[in-house]
Motif scaffolding. Sequence first.
Motif, PDB file in Angstrom:
ATOM      1  N   GLU A  72       2.695   1.649  -7.470  1.00 39.56           N
ATOM      2  CA  GLU A  72       1.594   1.088  -8.245  1.00 39.56           C
ATOM      3  C   GLU A  72       1.502  -0.418  -8.060  1.00 39.56           C
ATOM      4  O   GLU A  72       0.407  -0.995  -8.033  1.00 39.56           O
ATOM      5  N   GLU A  73       2.647  -1.093  -7.935  1.00 43.62           N
ATOM      6  CA  GLU A  73       2.637  -2.533  -7.707  1.00 43.62           C
ATOM      7  C   GLU A  73       2.087  -2.864  -6.324  1.00 43.62           C
ATOM      8  O   GLU A  73       1.363  -3.838  -6.137  1.00 43.62           O
ATOM      9  N   ALA A  96       0.324   6.292   0.843  1.00 43.01           N
ATOM     10  CA  ALA A  96       1.631   5.933   1.401  1.00 43.01           C
ATOM     11  C   ALA A  96       1.646   4.430   1.644  1.00 43.01           C
ATOM     12  O   ALA A  96       0.619   3.817   1.930  1.00 43.01           O
ATOM     13  N   ALA A  97       2.825   3.828   1.509  1.00 45.72           N
ATOM     14  CA  ALA A  97       2.974   2.387   1.698  1.00 45.72           C
ATOM     15  C   ALA A  97       3.961   2.122   2.822  1.00 45.72           C
ATOM     16  O   ALA A  97       5.006   2.784   2.917  1.00 45.72           O
ATOM     17  N   TYR A  98       3.630   1.145   3.636  1.00 47.96           N
ATOM     18  CA  TYR A  98       4.419   0.782   4.823  1.00 47.96           C
ATOM     19  C   TYR A  98       5.084  -0.571   4.569  1.00 47.96           C
ATOM     20  O   TYR A  98       4.402  -1.579   4.358  1.00 47.96           O
ATOM     21  N   PHE A  99       6.405  -0.598   4.568  1.00 46.26           N
ATOM     22  CA  PHE A  99       7.137  -1.841   4.351  1.00 46.26           C
ATOM     23  C   PHE A  99       7.279  -2.581   5.674  1.00 46.26           C
ATOM     24  O   PHE A  99       7.825  -2.042   6.633  1.00 46.26           O
ATOM     25  N   VAL A 100       6.772  -3.815   5.732  1.00 46.23           N
ATOM     26  CA  VAL A 100       6.877  -4.643   6.930  1.00 46.23           C
ATOM     27  C   VAL A 100       8.290  -5.229   6.942  1.00 46.23           C
ATOM     28  O   VAL A 100       8.533  -6.354   6.503  1.00 46.23           O
ATOM     29  N   ASN A 101       9.202  -4.434   7.440  1.00 45.49           N
ATOM     30  CA  ASN A 101      10.628  -4.774   7.426  1.00 45.49           C
ATOM     31  C   ASN A 101      10.949  -5.646   8.638  1.00 45.49           C
ATOM     32  O   ASN A 101      10.821  -5.193   9.775  1.00 45.49           O
ATOM     33  N   ASP A 130      10.111   2.942   3.243  1.00 44.36           N
ATOM     34  CA  ASP A 130       8.713   3.136   2.871  1.00 44.36           C
ATOM     35  C   ASP A 130       8.610   3.856   1.526  1.00 44.36           C
ATOM     36  O   ASP A 130       9.585   4.451   1.047  1.00 44.36           O
ATOM     37  N   ILE A 131       7.418   3.820   0.935  1.00 45.00           N
ATOM     38  CA  ILE A 131       7.195   4.389  -0.392  1.00 45.00           C
ATOM     39  C   ILE A 131       5.972   5.301  -0.349  1.00 45.00           C
ATOM     40  O   ILE A 131       4.977   4.994   0.308  1.00 45.00           O
ATOM     41  N   PHE A 157       5.326  -6.318   1.674  1.00 40.18           N
ATOM     42  CA  PHE A 157       6.276  -7.272   2.241  1.00 40.18           C
ATOM     43  C   PHE A 157       7.501  -7.479   1.348  1.00 40.18           C
ATOM     44  O   PHE A 157       8.330  -8.328   1.643  1.00 40.18           O
ATOM     45  N   GLU A 158       7.578  -6.727   0.255  1.00 43.91           N
ATOM     46  CA  GLU A 158       8.742  -6.822  -0.625  1.00 43.91           C
ATOM     47  C   GLU A 158       9.399  -5.447  -0.706  1.00 43.91           C
ATOM     48  O   GLU A 158       8.708  -4.443  -0.911  1.00 43.91           O
ATOM     49  N   PRO A 159      10.717  -5.372  -0.571  1.00 39.97           N
ATOM     50  CA  PRO A 159      11.381  -4.069  -0.587  1.00 39.97           C
ATOM     51  C   PRO A 159      11.477  -3.485  -1.991  1.00 39.97           C
ATOM     52  O   PRO A 159      11.502  -4.205  -2.994  1.00 39.97           O
ATOM     53  N   ARG A 160      11.456  -2.144  -2.021  1.00 40.98           N
ATOM     54  CA  ARG A 160      11.755  -1.373  -3.227  1.00 40.98           C
ATOM     55  C   ARG A 160      10.760  -1.589  -4.372  1.00 40.98           C
ATOM     56  O   ARG A 160      11.084  -1.390  -5.532  1.00 40.98           O
TER      57      ARG A 160
END
Length: 593
Positions: free
Chosen positions: A439-440, A512-517, A401-402, A432-435
Amino acid sequence: MTIEHAVPADQAADLVRQLYRAFLARDPGDGEVAVHIANMQHDGAMAAVSDIIYSQEALSVRAHAEPARPSLPEGMLAISRADIAEVVAYALEAARHDAPSAYEVELRVDDVGRGTPLAVVLRDALQPPQLPQESVEDDASINRTIEIMYRMALGRMPGPADLENWRGAAGNGGRLSNVVFGIGESAEAKLIRGAFDVVPGIKVQLAFEIVLGRGAAAAEVDHFRRMVDKQGSDISPLVWQLFADEARRRLLPPQHANDPHLAYIFGSRGAVTLADWRTGKKAVAKTAIKHDVLGFESVVRLRPAEDCVVSILTSLYRGGAFIRSFLENMTSQTIFRTHCELIIIDANSPENERAVIEEFCRDFPNIVYKRMDARVGIYEAWNIAAEMAKGRYLTNANVDDIRRNDSFEIQAALLDTLDFVDVAYQDVLYCFEPRLPFEEIAKRDFRSDLPVVSRYNLMEFNSPHNAPMWRAALHRDVGPFNQSLQSAADFEFWLRCRAAGKIFYKVNEAHAAYFVNPDGMSTRPDTRGAVEAYAVSRELYRKIVSPMLVISDEEFLARVDEIDAAPLREGRRYDIVQSALLALGTRREGVVA
């Protein structure tokens, strides 16, 4: 909860017309029929019937006119036994202005079960009562009455000696009604009723826990309590309905498989998919992201501190693909070097993340790394890190997560400023994209819609799910995370906090951003989240639901009258209490004036 999906449209339309004639004294329009059929297919027959019978128009007809005496169409309806019982009970109550006995309802439901059309049963129920006439009961009729009473009052069938005894009582100058009363008021029946001598809402909660294996949410208790209140000690209609619903869920193919490339939007019933993400990436303009949450005019401030304020808890296992971007994100936080420590518990990961971590440790001595000798779960790792923590505030950070670079500062400043707050949380952005840089991710703006945590909506949404910050003292008050759980221990912890009266506060900023891993613990296809959530709800929901929601209508209104006479006497209990409070306020304003 969805109760019934099996009523065909033509039969559903017949039922709607019957109910309109019986309770609204008119025929429904085509549009009204269509609306109720849609409700029936979505919410089940019982909920749709309740919407008609307890509509404002039906209540007005019932209060100012004699009950309608409809000429009902013939036809059997493919609805459940519990729904038939509900319709019959409402019809009898409307016709006689008095709640029918469970015995009488059961007899009429049995008639439907033996092939009598529901329309005929409703027509007979709405006929004016006839003058009693002398009648002669044969042995078969007496036996059946005794059997029904035994099944209803005693939960068993009568033996030969029981039948002979009660037949004799009816045949020696006695009345069959006295036999019925004698069985219902026998010592055995009273003993059985005593075992169920709990308030209606508790019966609903127990039924959910025993039959479905999960706790009943507040809305479910409120929905089913009225039905149980009418049935008295007989909760078999509710138990049967829950059993049928669960059997249907298990026997029919699942409607939704767990899709690792789909994320349900926290706080809503919507979802975002990988396809949405890719489309959104092309559609959103490249604009600069501006934020100034802790600007000059903000009343929220982070207090100066010489020691650690925030301890960041991280469980690491197979995080090699994310460890560098994660550490870059953590160390770029505005207060990381001055106010934070990052505690990484390596759960015996096989990917040698240690080399990258030690590289960062040379520049940041506030990174604490501990490698375990054996594999540990995520919540055990969090507990170990919490024991090691020096900060007065704790937060978790997943390696995939970021966070925005002021995320920790916003949360810590809030807890510093608002002493009454125990947990700070916020909406999250989906990725849905890692790393990707934060800002993106923010440019796509796929975000949650979390509610402000209340006593009950925490049962519906795990609002602090991603990246909350909480006071370390909470663990002294309510204990550590339940490390026997693999996926739902944070949900269980927040429920324990809510049961203990702890205060949650939402920050209206998605930082905060949640990565749908697709390989993550909560997103992979074999997740245990739903199974564990059932167990958690079974353990804790009854501790959270207010006693005012589970008691009978009569006792509830008596309690409300202690506040003030409520102008509203039916409907949602929240609305009834509000009407009493408004009445009290109005009366006191008049006194002051």
